[in-house]
Design an enzyme around this catalytic site. Structure first.
Site, PDB file in Angstrom:
ATOM      1  N   SER A 187      -9.721   1.473   2.933  1.00 17.88           N
ATOM      2  CA  SER A 187      -8.837   2.198   1.886  1.00 17.88           C
ATOM      3  C   SER A 187      -7.996   1.607   1.237  1.00 17.88           C
ATOM      4  CB  SER A 187      -8.093   3.585   2.742  1.00 17.88           C
ATOM      5  OG  SER A 187      -7.324   2.814   3.686  1.00 17.88           O
ATOM      6  N   SER A 221      -9.814  -0.803   7.122  1.00 14.59           N
ATOM      7  CA  SER A 221      -9.254  -0.355   5.999  1.00 14.59           C
ATOM      8  C   SER A 221      -8.481  -1.774   5.072  1.00 14.59           C
ATOM      9  CB  SER A 221      -8.169   0.648   5.802  1.00 14.59           C
ATOM     10  OG  SER A 221      -8.881   1.907   5.606  1.00 14.59           O
ATOM     11  N   LYS A 246       0.699  -1.133  -0.051  1.00 19.39           N
ATOM     12  CA  LYS A 246       0.062  -0.050  -0.179  1.00 19.39           C
ATOM     13  C   LYS A 246       0.958   1.430  -0.031  1.00 19.39           C
ATOM     14  CE  LYS A 246      -4.038   1.979   2.644  1.00 19.39           C
ATOM     15  NZ  LYS A 246      -4.703   1.504   3.811  1.00 19.39           N
TER      16      LYS A 246
HETATM   17  N1  GLN Z   1     -13.011   3.831   6.252  1.00 23.09           N
HETATM   18  C1  GLN Z   1     -12.417   4.289   7.458  1.00 23.09           C
HETATM   19  C2  GLN Z   1     -12.141   5.799   7.452  1.00 23.09           C
HETATM   20  O1  GLN Z   1     -12.274   6.116   6.523  1.00 23.09           O
HETATM   21  C3  GLN Z   1     -11.375   3.408   7.853  1.00 23.09           C
HETATM   22  C4  GLN Z   1      -9.844   3.877   7.150  1.00 23.09           C
HETATM   23  C5  GLN Z   1      -8.747   3.059   7.520  1.00 23.09           C
HETATM   24  O2  GLN Z   1      -8.915   2.100   8.041  1.00 23.09           O
HETATM   25  N2  GLN Z   1      -7.745   3.460   7.062  1.00 23.09           N
HETATM   26  O3  GLN Z   1     -11.566   6.318   8.292  1.00 23.09           O
END
Ligand code: GLN
Length: 487
Positions: A153, A177, A78
């Site tokens: 994400s 994410s 990532k």
């Molecule tokens: N979707 C969540 C957010 O927008 C989690 C993001 C993540 O785990 N990095 O914060």
């Protein structure tokens, strides 16, 4: 060899047997990326020459008789995890062109075990989002249906693994994410307990929640990568010195003597019927494997989203203060004063969602609002953690959905941030409480989209989650067995 379906474990076994070389594996993946990435945008950057030269070096080591657990195994990473010399831009304009000065600790450990780093995967900017639509480099798509999001994400990592463009990938999980994109794309997504894998070299989003983990084609690969990355690190004071679980406990074949809690708050009436059916079928398989399932309650679950969307933006607003046009990446032209430089750089460099989080975070931390929001959220966070502590007195693991529905359509939630936030309702609790959790693909729905179940374990009991997932996967016929199951 077919890199489209081989697991990391199978690829390594093939390398050991001499069936293929790391160079062949990497070449095959590069050809798939070349053919498929235009449509999916799963990778942001791939340096083919660099990947091939890492692979050849691994092949030479192997030829000399050297061995390491991941020697020659290609991994995708990532875009928020530092790999020395590679770009690390967090899919943001503000870090455009930024090159990692050193390896993250997790990367250094994988490198020491012989891994080859293929390329950088797409993500929501700074890991803020649930669909990979908030990437400055354009959205990634779901390989099972390109009209749907891959989740986020870590959507690029999930899409790459599911599309046959990576055997396994690293992601980060702050509120879901890793697990949510794994569920949407049909991969195994594993978030270790907070403190298990060093965050050194992971670009910070919310430091009390962030954790590095894996997206893989099978449970055994998740176990493998976990043991390669985990352990204390002097560069991250939140890593723990507790012993790692026994590897055999992560590779169970049955669930005799195991108690699995099924929390009623995770099955609200708004839960999609196909997700509910898939998770309840997983509970049935747990019983068939010898486990006892027990109805439990986690009464403070209803506060989780409010708490998460106060704590995470608060920490993000502090962490992202460092991107000021002076120290990293982009610097706006034409500034007339330092303040003007900060303002211009941050206005041009950050996307809308990141700005929204910084504003939210600065607001809940500001004097006069701090007690009402941030402090209350911290107290509610303790109540959420206490719910789990109580539940784990009677249960070894918890079974729940990962997401309220299967993958949604591109564009469906981009105009309504609250709808986007609500996709984390079942995942953010594990981060708030510091637990380990895994997303396991269970079945295909009527539209050909994957459905997943989540296993949540006590902090530092990764074996509870990996062991149960291994037994379920095996009961369904191995890593690809879920594809033949309907819900
Ligand atoms: N979707 C969540 C957010 O927008 C989690 C993001 C993540 O785990 N990095 O914060």
């Amino acid at each position: 060899m077919d890199t489209a379906s081989v697991t990391l474990g199978e690829a390594l076994a093939g390398l050991d047997r001499g069936d293929w070389s790391s160079e062949e594996l990497v070449s095959d993946l590069l050809a798939r990326i070349e053919a498929g990435n235009g449509a999916l945008n799963a990778y942001l950057d791939v340096d083919a020459d660099d990947a091939l030269s890492q692979a050849r070096a691994a092949d030479r080591q192997r030829a000399r008789g050297e061995r390491a657990p991941l020697l020659g195994a290609p991994l995708a990473v990532k875009d928020n995890i530092n790999v020395a010399g590679q770009s690390c831009a967090c899919a943001s304009r503000i870090l455009e062109g930024y090159k990692a000065p050193c390896d993250a600790t997790a990367i250094a450990r994988l490198r020491r075990e012989g891994a080859v780093f293929l390329g950088r995967t797409n993500m929501d900017e700074f890991a803020m989002g649930s669909s990979t639509e908030y990437s400055a480099r354009g959205p990634a798509r779901n390989p099972r249906n390109p009209d749907c999001v891959p989740g986020g994400s870590s959507g690029g990592s999930a899409a790459a693994v599911a599309a046959g463009m990576a055997l396994a990938a690293l992601g980060s999980d702050t509120g879901g994410s890793i697990r949510q994109p794994a569920a949407f794309c049909g991969c195994v997504g594993f978030k270790p307990s907070y403190g298990r894998v060093s965050r050194y070299g992971l670009t910070a989003f919310a430091s009390s929640l962030d954790q590095i983990g894996s997206l893989t084609r099978g449970v055994d690969d998740a176990t493998r990568l976990f043991f390669s990355m985990a352990g204390p690190d002097a560069r991250d004071a939140t890593t723990v010195t507790l012993p790692l679980p026994a590897p055999e406990a992560c590779r169970r074949e049955d669930l005799k003597g195991v108690v699995i809690g099924v929390p009623k708050e995770y099955f609200p009436s708004a839960l999609a019927p196909d997700v509910r059916a898939a998770v309840l079928a997983a509970a049935e398989t747990c019983r068939a494997l010898g486990a006892e399932t027990r109805d439990i309650s986690l009464p403070h679950t209803e506060y989780a989203m409010a708490v998460y969307y106060i704590v995470a933006p608060a920490e993000a607003s502090a962490n992202l203060a460092r991107f000021d046009g002076v120290r990293y990446g982009r610097r706006a032209a034409g500034a007339t004063s330092p303040m003007d430089l900060y303002c211009r750089t941050r206005s041009e460099g950050f996307g809308r969602e990141v700005k929204r989080r910084i504003l939210l975070g600065a607001y809940v931390l500001s004097s006069g609002y701090y007690d009402a929001y941030y402090l209350s959220a911290q107290k509610a966070r303790t109540l959420i953690r206490d719910d789990f502590t109580a539940a784990f007195r009677d249960c070894d693991a918890i079974l729940a959905p990962v997401t309220p529905s299967a993958a949604f359509r591109m564009g469906e939630k981009t105009e309504d941030p609250v709808q986007m936030y609500l996709t984390d309702v079942f995942t953010a609790t594990a981060n708030l409480a510091g637990l380990c959790a895994l997303s396991l693909p269970c079945a295909m729905n009527a539209d050909g989209l994957p459905l997943a179940a989540q296993l949540i374990g006590p902090a530092f009991r990764e074996d509870a989650v990996l062991g149960a997932a291994a037994a379920l996967e095996r009961a369904w016929g191995g890593p690809t067995g879920w594809m033949g199951r309907r819900a």
